[in-house]
Design a protein around this motif. Structure first.
Motif, PDB file in Angstrom:
ATOM      1  N   GLU A 129       3.120 -51.656  -1.164  1.00 32.90           N
ATOM      2  CA  GLU A 129       2.275 -50.601  -0.584  1.00 32.90           C
ATOM      3  C   GLU A 129       1.030 -51.186   0.074  1.00 32.90           C
ATOM      4  O   GLU A 129       0.635 -50.765   1.159  1.00 32.90           O
ATOM      5  N   ALA A 177       2.160 -52.864   3.222  1.00 33.84           N
ATOM      6  CA  ALA A 177       2.512 -51.847   4.210  1.00 33.84           C
ATOM      7  C   ALA A 177       1.252 -51.251   4.832  1.00 33.84           C
ATOM      8  O   ALA A 177       1.189 -51.038   6.047  1.00 33.84           O
ATOM      9  N   ALA A 178       0.242 -50.993   4.003  1.00 37.19           N
ATOM     10  CA  ALA A 178      -1.023 -50.448   4.524  1.00 37.19           C
ATOM     11  C   ALA A 178      -1.676 -51.446   5.476  1.00 37.19           C
ATOM     12  O   ALA A 178      -2.239 -51.059   6.510  1.00 37.19           O
ATOM     13  N   ASP A 203       3.555 -55.454  -4.512  1.00 37.07           N
ATOM     14  CA  ASP A 203       2.554 -55.556  -3.454  1.00 37.07           C
ATOM     15  C   ASP A 203       2.954 -54.811  -2.184  1.00 37.07           C
ATOM     16  O   ASP A 203       2.233 -54.847  -1.197  1.00 37.07           O
ATOM     17  N   PRO A 248       8.721 -50.207   4.548  1.00 35.83           N
ATOM     18  CA  PRO A 248       8.929 -48.753   4.528  1.00 35.83           C
ATOM     19  C   PRO A 248       9.378 -48.248   5.894  1.00 35.83           C
ATOM     20  O   PRO A 248       9.018 -48.808   6.935  1.00 35.83           O
ATOM     21  N   GLN A 252       0.356 -51.331   8.709  1.00 37.76           N
ATOM     22  CA  GLN A 252       0.134 -50.078   9.419  1.00 37.76           C
ATOM     23  C   GLN A 252      -1.257 -50.064  10.048  1.00 37.76           C
ATOM     24  O   GLN A 252      -1.421 -49.582  11.167  1.00 37.76           O
TER      25      GLN A 252
END
Length: 166
Positions: free
Chosen positions: A70, A73-74, A68, A40, A77
């Protein structure tokens, strides 16, 4: 409805571990495309670096698919936020010339000087805990790696045959 006990482990991870429980793998489990998603645009710089470093490995193990993105990405992050906090502690305060560190002094209304923990400490601890939890979900902790086994050798066997043959 609340879930009790440990969360279920993905079948791909069970296959990599050699299916230690020897229980039959679900036949009707959704099987998303094993193509990794694009990172992202909102990820911070360190999170993007983590994505680029881990994505090829996760994709090659079949643990990162289009659905998978998101969660991955979490995870990235969370790592980026933790690293941001760690970098902050090493920055110099322009007023004092000293590094910020993990604590600071302040004077309360009564005139007493107190030392307290910076908010970045808790933020960093939470981000690191989140990252470690996500790593466990993707099988990336040291303990998870000790349970993984991959078949080595020169024979190029059909991946579906490997999955069915266990």
């Amino acid at each position: 409805m609340t879930q009790r006990g440990r969360p279920p482990k993905p079948s791909n991870l069970k296959v990599l571990e050699g299916n230690p429980g020897k229980r039959p793998l679900p036949e009707d489990e959704p099987n998303p495309k094993p193509v990794s998603p694009k990172p992202p645009t909102w990820l911070n710089t360190d999170a993007k670096k983590m994505w680029k470093r881990l994505e090829p490995e996760l994709e090659s193990m079949g643990l990162l698919t289009v659905v998978d993105g998101e969660a991955f990405a979490a995870a990235c992050q969370s790592y980026g936020v933790w690293l941001e906090c760690e970098k902050f502690f090493k920055k110099k305060n322009p007023e004092t010339g000293q590094r910020y560190g993990r604590t600071y002094e302040y004077t309360n209304k009564a005139g007493a000087t107190n030392i307290t923990e910076r908010p970045e400490v808790k933020i960093g601890q939470k981000a690191l805990a989140d990252f470690r939890a996500f790593c466990s979900e993707f099988g990336l902790t040291p303990a998870s790696r000790t349970r993984l086994s991959t078949k080595s050798g020169d024979s190029e066997e059909d991946p579906m045959e490997q999955l069915l043959g266990g």
